[in-house]
Scaffold this motif. Sequence first.
Motif, PDB file in Angstrom:
ATOM      1  N   VAL A 109      14.860  41.023  51.343  1.00  0.00           N
ATOM      2  CA  VAL A 109      14.813  42.390  50.820  1.00  0.00           C
ATOM      3  C   VAL A 109      15.718  42.517  49.606  1.00  0.00           C
ATOM      4  O   VAL A 109      15.345  43.094  48.586  1.00  0.00           O
ATOM      5  CB  VAL A 109      15.217  43.394  51.907  1.00  0.00           C
ATOM      6  CG1 VAL A 109      15.293  44.800  51.324  1.00  0.00           C
ATOM      7  CG2 VAL A 109      14.225  43.351  53.058  1.00  0.00           C
ATOM      8  N   LEU A 110      16.906  41.954  49.743  1.00  0.00           N
ATOM      9  CA  LEU A 110      17.935  42.120  48.715  1.00  0.00           C
ATOM     10  C   LEU A 110      17.454  41.627  47.346  1.00  0.00           C
ATOM     11  O   LEU A 110      17.676  42.281  46.332  1.00  0.00           O
ATOM     12  CB  LEU A 110      19.183  41.334  49.139  1.00  0.00           C
ATOM     13  CG  LEU A 110      20.503  41.917  48.659  1.00  0.00           C
ATOM     14  CD1 LEU A 110      20.681  43.306  49.252  1.00  0.00           C
ATOM     15  CD2 LEU A 110      21.652  41.008  49.042  1.00  0.00           C
ATOM     16  N   GLU A 111      16.792  40.476  47.318  1.00  0.00           N
ATOM     17  CA  GLU A 111      16.420  39.910  46.019  1.00  0.00           C
ATOM     18  C   GLU A 111      15.320  40.730  45.346  1.00  0.00           C
ATOM     19  O   GLU A 111      15.077  40.577  44.159  1.00  0.00           O
ATOM     20  CB  GLU A 111      16.003  38.454  46.167  1.00  0.00           C
ATOM     21  CG  GLU A 111      14.692  38.255  46.903  1.00  0.00           C
ATOM     22  CD  GLU A 111      14.262  36.802  46.887  1.00  0.00           C
ATOM     23  OE1 GLU A 111      15.126  35.937  46.718  1.00  0.00           O
ATOM     24  OE2 GLU A 111      13.051  36.545  47.044  1.00  0.00           O
ATOM     25  N   ARG A 112      14.664  41.614  46.114  1.00  0.00           N
ATOM     26  CA  ARG A 112      13.608  42.417  45.496  1.00  0.00           C
ATOM     27  C   ARG A 112      14.140  43.707  44.887  1.00  0.00           C
ATOM     28  O   ARG A 112      13.515  44.265  43.998  1.00  0.00           O
ATOM     29  CB  ARG A 112      12.565  42.817  46.545  1.00  0.00           C
ATOM     30  CG  ARG A 112      12.022  41.678  47.349  1.00  0.00           C
ATOM     31  CD  ARG A 112      10.909  40.990  46.592  1.00  0.00           C
ATOM     32  NE  ARG A 112      10.282  39.968  47.397  1.00  0.00           N
ATOM     33  CZ  ARG A 112       8.970  39.800  47.502  1.00  0.00           C
ATOM     34  NH1 ARG A 112       8.173  40.602  46.852  1.00  0.00           N
ATOM     35  NH2 ARG A 112       8.482  38.841  48.244  1.00  0.00           N
ATOM     36  N   ILE A 113      15.254  44.192  45.444  1.00  0.00           N
ATOM     37  CA  ILE A 113      15.723  45.526  45.044  1.00  0.00           C
ATOM     38  C   ILE A 113      15.877  45.670  43.527  1.00  0.00           C
ATOM     39  O   ILE A 113      15.391  46.626  42.941  1.00  0.00           O
ATOM     40  CB  ILE A 113      17.025  45.896  45.787  1.00  0.00           C
ATOM     41  CG1 ILE A 113      16.724  46.037  47.277  1.00  0.00           C
ATOM     42  CG2 ILE A 113      17.626  47.183  45.252  1.00  0.00           C
ATOM     43  CD1 ILE A 113      17.941  46.324  48.114  1.00  0.00           C
ATOM     44  N   PRO A 114      16.557  44.713  42.854  1.00  0.00           N
ATOM     45  CA  PRO A 114      16.772  44.914  41.414  1.00  0.00           C
ATOM     46  C   PRO A 114      15.472  45.127  40.647  1.00  0.00           C
ATOM     47  O   PRO A 114      15.423  45.961  39.737  1.00  0.00           O
ATOM     48  CB  PRO A 114      17.438  43.616  40.965  1.00  0.00           C
ATOM     49  CG  PRO A 114      17.877  42.921  42.176  1.00  0.00           C
ATOM     50  CD  PRO A 114      17.190  43.496  43.351  1.00  0.00           C
ATOM     51  N   PHE A 115      14.407  44.414  41.035  1.00  0.00           N
ATOM     52  CA  PHE A 115      13.154  44.537  40.291  1.00  0.00           C
ATOM     53  C   PHE A 115      12.584  45.945  40.408  1.00  0.00           C
ATOM     54  O   PHE A 115      12.166  46.539  39.418  1.00  0.00           O
ATOM     55  CB  PHE A 115      12.154  43.495  40.792  1.00  0.00           C
ATOM     56  CG  PHE A 115      12.567  42.101  40.462  1.00  0.00           C
ATOM     57  CD1 PHE A 115      12.458  41.628  39.171  1.00  0.00           C
ATOM     58  CD2 PHE A 115      13.105  41.276  41.432  1.00  0.00           C
ATOM     59  CE1 PHE A 115      12.856  40.344  38.852  1.00  0.00           C
ATOM     60  CE2 PHE A 115      13.519  39.993  41.120  1.00  0.00           C
ATOM     61  CZ  PHE A 115      13.394  39.524  39.828  1.00  0.00           C
ATOM     62  N   THR A 116      12.590  46.468  41.634  1.00  0.00           N
ATOM     63  CA  THR A 116      12.087  47.824  41.821  1.00  0.00           C
ATOM     64  C   THR A 116      12.942  48.818  41.047  1.00  0.00           C
ATOM     65  O   THR A 116      12.428  49.702  40.357  1.00  0.00           O
ATOM     66  CB  THR A 116      12.093  48.174  43.315  1.00  0.00           C
ATOM     67  OG1 THR A 116      11.312  47.214  43.999  1.00  0.00           O
ATOM     68  CG2 THR A 116      11.537  49.548  43.548  1.00  0.00           C
TER      69      THR A 116
END
Lengths: 362, 482, 343
Positions: free
Chosen positions: C119-126
């Motif tokens: 989950v964590l690695e996706r947050i910045p993109f969103t």
Amino acid sequence: MPEKILSVRGLKVWFPVKRATLSLRPKKLFVRAVDGVYFDVYAGEVFCLAGESGCGKTTTGKAVIRLIDEEFVRGGKVWFKPSPEVYKIIASRAPRAVRGEEGFVSIYDVPGRQFKPLRREMQIVFQDPFSSLNPRYRVRQILEEPLIIHRIGDKEERLEKVRKALMAVKLTPPEEFMERFPHQLSGGQRQRVAIARALILNPRFIVADEIVSMLDVSIRAEILELLLDLRDRYGIAFIFITHDLALAKHVCDRIAIMYLGKIVEIGPADRVIDNPLHPYTRALVAAIPEPDPRNRAKIREVPIKGEVPSPINIPKGCRFRPRCVVYDSLPEEEKSSCEREEPQLVEVERDHYVACWLYGRR
Amino acid sequence: MPLSEVVREVWRTWSGKFSIILLIIMGIGAIAVVLGTPYTKLSREYLLEPTAWATYPKAVPPCWAVSKKAQVINIGFNTSHLKPEVKTKAYGPYTMYNVTWVYSFKYEGQAPPSDTLMKLIVHKSKNLLAYRLYVYMVRPDGSVIHFAKELPVVKEETVILGLPSAQGVTWVSLSNLPLNSAVYQTLVESLSKYMKKDVLAQLGLGTAIWCGKGGRVLRGTYRVVVDAVFYVQGKLKSLSGKTSIYFAARTLPNCYGLMGTDSVGRPVELGIMLGLPWSFVISFYVTFLSAIIGGIYGVLAGYVSGWKSEVLMRIVDVVNSLPFLPILIVAIMALKSYSIWLIMSIMVALLWAPPVIVIRSMALQIKEQPYVEAARALGASTPRILLRYIMPQVFPYLVAIMVLSIPDAIIAEAALAFLGLSDPTVPTWGKMLEFAWNEHAVINGWWWSFLFPGLALTVYCAAFLMLGRALEPIVSPRIRGR
Amino acid sequence: MRWLLAKAINIPIVLILVLFILVSLTGGILDQIMMKTIQVQVRREILANPKYAYLPQEKKLEIAKKLEEELIKAWGLDKPWYIKAFMYMYMLFTFKPIYARVLTTRIINPGSPNAYLIVLERIPFTVVLFTTASIFTLAIAIPLALLAARKPGGIVDKIVSAWSVFSVSMPWWWFAMVMIWLLCYKFPIFAGPEYQTNWTNPLDVAYRAALPVLTVTILSVGVTAYRIRGILLDVMREDFVTTARAKGLPEKIVLLRYVIRVAAPPIITIVLLSIVMSVVTGAILTEAVFNWYGMGLLYWEAVMANDIPVILVLTYISTLLYLVTRFVLDILYTYLDPRIRRA
């Protein structure tokens, strides 16, 4: 001597000040809207509660018919003498509430569920005729509502009663008004409907809360006359709440002047207004508009100063002291009792009571 | 305010008028679809029976968007009705027969068809030996396309193209031939002489047989030549009754109806039609129930005071803090049921909370009105006050809230459908979008198969939204004054 | 200050209740996951252990069963569901690692099945996608709203109103599909969703972001402008604005100096809240359609792979994000609005 029907003894209504759920200071603050009030009302009289706005007169009026939640009533009793039938019902259902004078019920000691029969005997008419009638009901429905609530009569009888009530408030012919909505009536007509609604249950007394202050001046006299007429015809007592002393003198038998949640002077209306004893009453009387146009231009001296203090922080001692011009002119040694202690009501002349150290020392 | 007056006020605005007309059309449409068509049968066919769409063109655009139309031809012949041309040659005790039949027809379409359906059935009697079949088509430019080349026939009845079924032999689409079938290999072999492999792959076999180089349509006379070669012991007295070949071909149009078809041949307009009643069911069920629950809850929360109100509002706080779509996904996946009624009920469980805050503040306002106080002074009970004094005032606003939240409900359902979390027995517009996306309609440029369902959703929601916006100022107490 | 504290205490209460709902929904699945873990462990310990190789199969099974029961007891899986619910809640609350069934990380520690990392690695993109889009949105919506509020019922007002109706009525992912079809395939201007992106290369990411940002901006400008216009009109009804006009101030100055200043706090709150909302929920399908490596796509992937642990963690994290942001916004609002600060 007429029969006493209502006796208010030391009534206190305090509203807690709204604060966040999690308060860092657990000490509660209160708006002391009514702070120890004593008075009696007799059958068939018009009893007046007068004072500035915010002095607690409306709260008192609502409290004596238990429109205030009991959680806010912080002390005192309201004794009411209902009709013998209702008394019997209450005495059997709530014996705790009838432990006082014979025939009297302490209305805040009656459990909420048992209170309904008492509602028939005490009614209220509100200041604003625009919002005191349900906008979605027709006049007939508005007047039928109390009868339905108290399960009085069948449909025919109820209609007859509605018709009579409308006639009693001089909305004739009743048929013409029954099917109208409130917004199709004039202000005066609406107030008459509100009075009819209060009247229809044959109450012993009606609280009339500034009922003419929102009406056109031309209609006021008619409504007041209606009020006096109803009193004479049905022997209903009125608690007439107003800020207009001139009006009070015209309508009331007795008058009580309230200041910051307390009665400061009480007595027969003409005597109180012609011969005000309390410094506050004097200021109020001095502020009555002059009816004679020739004198209007004169700027009159009103013997008062400052502003009404907040009912959250009521001054110690006499609560009128900070605004009292008499206090200022007193010699230093006489000021001390004003500062230390609240004055109690004392009878200065027959039936005329004042709560002021000027008279307490006599 | 009476209803007629509300309608009149809504009608007065431009968007109100537009939305009322749209809603009436859609409402009548939904009723007509349910009552005027075999709705359950159609839905079942649409969703669960792909064979029902076998004779429909696949993934073709709407007809108004196509300027050059294909011709629909439907030919079929049995060789026993044609005059054969027979050549014989003796090989010892055996005689070789070479029998040829020719059938010609014209293709005049301005574009190649989207696909060609075919049947090819061979009958022969037992004593014909080493039966070989050649079937080819000579096209207007003289090029030759082989369907069967030296195809051995052993059984008395052989279905070369076609699927045997209870109703007889059904059509086979040339574009969807199994890759290992003899016909497929023969066709590809002969077609690749005339066009590049990638053009062929793009067109599909059912289209390519009508095209010349570069994929342009070949118009003119086509001749289907059927050639049977077999041996007989001795000599045949007569050919009749010994062998017959049935050949039929049917071209599918390159466009369909108003909205085209999807990649399995289902008309898009049918999907739109079938989805309409369900849109009403879903949005009304969800918004009606949540408005009722939220309304009652809000009025109660406004009427009670102190800690009770605090607790009630904290519950609302929690529900409002739940992220709507994720929780919906989690709930449906956890409960492992895609029943539409369950999905709608979960939506209600999440959507009742937002209106509570507004309704509560309204109830608080009304509660302080003198006429409510007067009713209390008359001795009216709490339920009576709630029901007869507060509810009627709140109700119109509740209706507006309901109308305004219809897009939320229907779009949420579409979103779930897009994730594949939808009732398999319910045709919805969201499901059409999902199907289009999963069939790569965007990449393939089948714009009609996703444009129209989305447009239907948009128009449906917009109609309610505009109605709600027109209603709001009429029923809102804030703007109308106390 | 006091009510801020009250709100701060509100967060864990709401979070606990949200967790409770999540856990009670997914409890059964979590049980299965835990059981599976136990079985794997038991197999490794006993059945596949050379130490026990000499034992007969029955004996081995017996020991395995015993160990399994012990583990079940030790992990508390034999407890009633409400106790287990609290156990799982504690597990989530303390961020104890939860392992995905299928999905793995790709950027941080590639290949790790830790759901939190996934989950964590996706947050910045969103966050990057929606923040960029919001900046563009604000830059267009505020002037548009000012124009619309200046002449209610005028042409700009009508456009804003219609635009907002359609952007609320549209499924955003559908609009995204239309945009992709138009601008990636019909007129190939932008990179399509199948474009192989190196998600660690900012330039590549920016190239991929162009179309999603454009799409989200087009959609949110309508709604945002309509809302801002509403706030502006509310403020413009107030007496001090009438007074300012009566003084003879030009309309431009009234709008920019008087109205905007009062309307700013609610506008900022609404805009930021809508960013958070789209980060948390609204973007699921839009991101999936654009194949954008964010939380929304992760939802899609997790649903497709039926990876419940990932969905659970994802929902948990996004709720947490949402609650914290709302709290921060409350503080911000208080700070911006002098009327509240004083009270």
